[in-house]
Design an enzyme around this catalytic site. Structure first.
Site, PDB file in Angstrom:
ATOM      1  N   SER A 196       0.765  11.970 -47.214  1.00 27.34           N
ATOM      2  CA  SER A 196      -0.254  13.002 -47.027  1.00 27.34           C
ATOM      3  C   SER A 196       0.379  14.358 -46.757  1.00 27.34           C
ATOM      4  O   SER A 196       1.412  14.455 -46.085  1.00 27.34           O
ATOM      5  CB  SER A 196      -1.167  12.621 -45.859  1.00 27.34           C
ATOM      6  OG  SER A 196      -2.012  13.704 -45.514  1.00 27.34           O
ATOM      7  N   THR A 237      -6.041  15.743 -53.842  1.00 24.19           N
ATOM      8  CA  THR A 237      -7.311  15.370 -53.219  1.00 24.19           C
ATOM      9  C   THR A 237      -8.313  16.512 -53.383  1.00 24.19           C
ATOM     10  O   THR A 237      -8.022  17.656 -53.024  1.00 24.19           O
ATOM     11  CB  THR A 237      -7.115  15.055 -51.729  1.00 24.19           C
ATOM     12  OG1 THR A 237      -6.298  13.881 -51.617  1.00 24.19           O
ATOM     13  CG2 THR A 237      -8.444  14.802 -51.038  1.00 24.19           C
ATOM     14  N   HIS A 264     -13.340   9.225 -49.688  1.00 22.48           N
ATOM     15  CA  HIS A 264     -12.489   9.641 -48.565  1.00 22.48           C
ATOM     16  C   HIS A 264     -12.698   8.742 -47.344  1.00 22.48           C
ATOM     17  O   HIS A 264     -12.676   9.199 -46.201  1.00 22.48           O
ATOM     18  CB  HIS A 264     -12.763  11.105 -48.193  1.00 22.48           C
ATOM     19  CG  HIS A 264     -11.559  11.813 -47.648  1.00 22.48           C
ATOM     20  ND1 HIS A 264     -10.657  12.464 -48.447  1.00 22.48           N
ATOM     21  CD2 HIS A 264     -11.085  11.964 -46.372  1.00 22.48           C
ATOM     22  CE1 HIS A 264      -9.707  12.999 -47.698  1.00 22.48           C
ATOM     23  NE2 HIS A 264      -9.933  12.700 -46.436  1.00 22.48           N
ATOM     24  N   ARG A 278     -16.950  14.976 -37.422  1.00 26.91           N
ATOM     25  CA  ARG A 278     -16.559  13.676 -36.888  1.00 26.91           C
ATOM     26  C   ARG A 278     -16.742  13.669 -35.378  1.00 26.91           C
ATOM     27  O   ARG A 278     -15.872  14.147 -34.627  1.00 26.91           O
ATOM     28  CB  ARG A 278     -15.112  13.368 -37.270  1.00 26.91           C
ATOM     29  CG  ARG A 278     -14.909  13.340 -38.788  1.00 26.91           C
ATOM     30  CD  ARG A 278     -13.470  13.230 -39.197  1.00 26.91           C
ATOM     31  NE  ARG A 278     -13.327  13.416 -40.643  1.00 26.91           N
ATOM     32  CZ  ARG A 278     -12.177  13.656 -41.263  1.00 26.91           C
ATOM     33  NH1 ARG A 278     -11.055  13.726 -40.560  1.00 26.91           N
ATOM     34  NH2 ARG A 278     -12.156  13.822 -42.569  1.00 26.91           N
ATOM     35  N   LYS A 334      -7.802  12.653 -56.907  1.00 26.34           N
ATOM     36  CA  LYS A 334      -8.334  11.715 -55.913  1.00 26.34           C
ATOM     37  C   LYS A 334      -9.629  12.250 -55.283  1.00 26.34           C
ATOM     38  O   LYS A 334      -9.678  13.396 -54.845  1.00 26.34           O
ATOM     39  CB  LYS A 334      -7.304  11.466 -54.817  1.00 26.34           C
ATOM     40  CG  LYS A 334      -7.739  10.489 -53.732  1.00 26.34           C
ATOM     41  CD  LYS A 334      -6.638  10.316 -52.698  1.00 26.34           C
ATOM     42  CE  LYS A 334      -6.988   9.276 -51.652  1.00 26.34           C
ATOM     43  NZ  LYS A 334      -8.179   9.630 -50.851  1.00 26.34           N
ATOM     44  N   TYR A 361      -3.186  18.612 -50.700  1.00 22.70           N
ATOM     45  CA  TYR A 361      -4.363  19.436 -50.478  1.00 22.70           C
ATOM     46  C   TYR A 361      -4.029  20.799 -51.061  1.00 22.70           C
ATOM     47  O   TYR A 361      -3.080  21.453 -50.621  1.00 22.70           O
ATOM     48  CB  TYR A 361      -4.683  19.560 -48.988  1.00 22.70           C
ATOM     49  CG  TYR A 361      -5.295  18.329 -48.372  1.00 22.70           C
ATOM     50  CD1 TYR A 361      -6.547  17.872 -48.791  1.00 22.70           C
ATOM     51  CD2 TYR A 361      -4.631  17.624 -47.364  1.00 22.70           C
ATOM     52  CE1 TYR A 361      -7.106  16.731 -48.219  1.00 22.70           C
ATOM     53  CE2 TYR A 361      -5.200  16.497 -46.788  1.00 22.70           C
ATOM     54  CZ  TYR A 361      -6.431  16.062 -47.220  1.00 22.70           C
ATOM     55  OH  TYR A 361      -6.996  14.938 -46.658  1.00 22.70           O
ATOM     56  N   TYR A 406      -9.639   8.357 -34.298  1.00 29.31           N
ATOM     57  CA  TYR A 406      -9.364   9.170 -35.491  1.00 29.31           C
ATOM     58  C   TYR A 406      -9.176   8.284 -36.714  1.00 29.31           C
ATOM     59  O   TYR A 406      -9.677   8.573 -37.799  1.00 29.31           O
ATOM     60  CB  TYR A 406      -8.110  10.030 -35.278  1.00 29.31           C
ATOM     61  CG  TYR A 406      -7.681  10.755 -36.532  1.00 29.31           C
ATOM     62  CD1 TYR A 406      -8.312  11.926 -36.938  1.00 29.31           C
ATOM     63  CD2 TYR A 406      -6.658  10.244 -37.337  1.00 29.31           C
ATOM     64  CE1 TYR A 406      -7.940  12.575 -38.106  1.00 29.31           C
ATOM     65  CE2 TYR A 406      -6.277  10.886 -38.512  1.00 29.31           C
ATOM     66  CZ  TYR A 406      -6.919  12.058 -38.886  1.00 29.31           C
ATOM     67  OH  TYR A 406      -6.551  12.687 -40.050  1.00 29.31           O
ATOM     68  N   GLN A 432       0.588  13.333 -51.914  1.00 29.45           N
ATOM     69  CA  GLN A 432      -0.818  13.755 -51.944  1.00 29.45           C
ATOM     70  C   GLN A 432      -0.909  15.210 -51.523  1.00 29.45           C
ATOM     71  O   GLN A 432      -0.428  15.591 -50.458  1.00 29.45           O
ATOM     72  CB  GLN A 432      -1.654  12.887 -51.006  1.00 29.45           C
ATOM     73  CG  GLN A 432      -3.110  13.317 -50.874  1.00 29.45           C
ATOM     74  CD  GLN A 432      -3.340  14.290 -49.728  1.00 29.45           C
ATOM     75  OE1 GLN A 432      -2.656  14.225 -48.708  1.00 29.45           O
ATOM     76  NE2 GLN A 432      -4.273  15.208 -49.907  1.00 29.45           N
ATOM     77  N   ARG A 480     -15.352   9.621 -44.605  1.00 29.92           N
ATOM     78  CA  ARG A 480     -15.016  10.547 -43.522  1.00 29.92           C
ATOM     79  C   ARG A 480     -15.546  11.955 -43.789  1.00 29.92           C
ATOM     80  O   ARG A 480     -15.346  12.853 -42.966  1.00 29.92           O
ATOM     81  CB  ARG A 480     -13.503  10.584 -43.324  1.00 29.92           C
ATOM     82  CG  ARG A 480     -12.956   9.276 -42.787  1.00 29.92           C
ATOM     83  CD  ARG A 480     -11.449   9.206 -42.864  1.00 29.92           C
ATOM     84  NE  ARG A 480     -10.759  10.155 -42.012  1.00 29.92           N
ATOM     85  CZ  ARG A 480     -10.579  10.004 -40.707  1.00 29.92           C
ATOM     86  NH1 ARG A 480     -11.064   8.945 -40.075  1.00 29.92           N
ATOM     87  NH2 ARG A 480      -9.908  10.894 -40.010  1.00 29.92           N
TER      88      ARG A 480
END
Length: 360
Positions: A90, A139, A259, A148, A235, A113, A8, A111, A262
């Site tokens: 985060s 972000t 990022h 992923r 960001k 979201y 990860y 940060q 990712r």
């Protein structure tokens, strides 16, 4: 750490070509020394938003840090406060924003979201303000979940799924297993109040996609700018048009970033966009960079390319994974030593002087 946790952290999306490109492009940056002028040493300090930091790099937000090593966010936030560099927590961290504000003595950044649910966004902003975070980093480069393959193969979940493969991986890492058992299973502590009680782990991705990680365009940023009275950082930008929009919004800084490769495997790495954007907009807004940075040499290359400041994510979690409680301080010391040696070798007195050493 177990393979599913390392994958990860280490991995990118799709075929992971973007991760390789990020590394290759920052490593291609060349610097030129000036050796015959008077020189008395280098000063690594940088002032941002009224605070003088000891070095021109900080700890980038990394989700699920507690999966890689228990209490990683607390370890890194404490180290950052002690060494006077920024730590960015985060939204999807395994420590609550209140706890990190406490251990960082109020020096952490947050940060965000941007939640699609207005009630959740308003309450998160209330908590961030009440916890006295100094800087808000929004972000914008996760409009969709990244594809992923490593995580899909591992069946990654939070907390980890108890498959035979994952159990064997955990048993092969006894230090990690013992530390995790003592700390308790990692969960998304900041978001727990908004999750339905008893929600199965296989529904976590759907909850995140529907509630927490909505597309963030300029209209989505406006209510955040209105609610947040402190420094605002956007960001995940990679082109001049988006930076112009951030300036018009009244943002205080932007992070040129993909990022960590990712999200978009074919995405442009940040170095060349950084050079263009710094030349065009460097006098209007603070410009930061992350993605692909691993060393003091990389930090110097990014600063020489026009960044006012840099952030690193993976290296700090590698440090904690290797050394536990000592990993944060060790990584900061290593990067500081490397960057000091490079600036002394260049004959560069200050971070602001690094662009004159760039080989264009």
């Amino acid at each position: 750490m177990p393979k599913f946790a390392f994958d990860y952290l280490e991995g990118g999306c799709m075929e992971e070509i973007g991760v390789q490109r990020n590394r290759a492009d920052i490593e291609a940056v060349q610097l030129r020394s000036e050796l015959l002028k008077p020189f008395s040493g280098s000063d690594l300090s940088v002032e941002l938003f009224g605070h003088k930091y000891s070095a021109p790099f900080g700890i980038a937000p990394v989700g699920l840090q507690g999966l890689m090593w228990p209490k990683s966010p607390e370890i890194l936030a404490k180290a950052a406060a002690e060494k006077n560099i920024p730590y960015v927590l985060s939204t999807v961290s395994s420590s609550s924003l209140e706890r990190i504000s406490e251990v960082s003595e109020g020096n952490a950044w947050f940060q965000l979201y941007n939640p699609t649910d207005d009630v959740i966004r308003t309450d998160l902003m209330r908590r961030i303000t009440a916890a006295q975070y100094k800087v808000l980093v929004v972000t914008v480069d996760v409009p969709t979940f990244g594809f992923r393959p490593r995580d899909i193969r591992n069946g990654l979940a939070m907390p980890p799924k108890m498959t035979i493969s994952n159990i064997l991986q955990m048993l092969s890492c006894p230090q990690w297993l013992l530390a995790t058992a003592l700390a308790g299973k990692p969960e998304m502590e900041t978001l727990k109040p908004y999750m339905p009680k008893g929600m199965p782990t296989d529904q976590l991705a759907a909850f995140m996609n529907k509630t927490v990680m909505g597309r963030v365009d300029i209209e989505g940023l406006k209510p955040i700018r209105e609610l947040w009275k402190g420094p605002l950082v956007i960001k995940g930008l990679i082109n001049e048009v988006d930076v112009e929009a951030a300036i018009s919004l009244g943002a205080d800084a932007v992070v040129i970033s993909n990022h960590g490769a990712r999200q978009l495997d074919a995405g442009e790495s940040p170095v060349e966009p950084l050079q263009r954007i710094a030349k065009k907009h460097g006098d209007k807004i603070k410009i930061f960079m992350d993605s692909g940075l691993r060393s003091g040499t990389n930090i110097a290359g990014a600063l020489a390319s026009g960044a006012d400041f840099t952030f690193l994510g993976r290296p700090f979690v590698y440090g904690v994974g290797a050394l536990g409680d000592k990993g944060g301080i060790h990584t900061i010391n290593s990067l500081t030593l490397q960057l000091t040696q490079i600036m002394n070798q260049l004959g560069c007195k200050s971070v602001a002087d690094l662009p004159r050493h760039l080989v264009s």
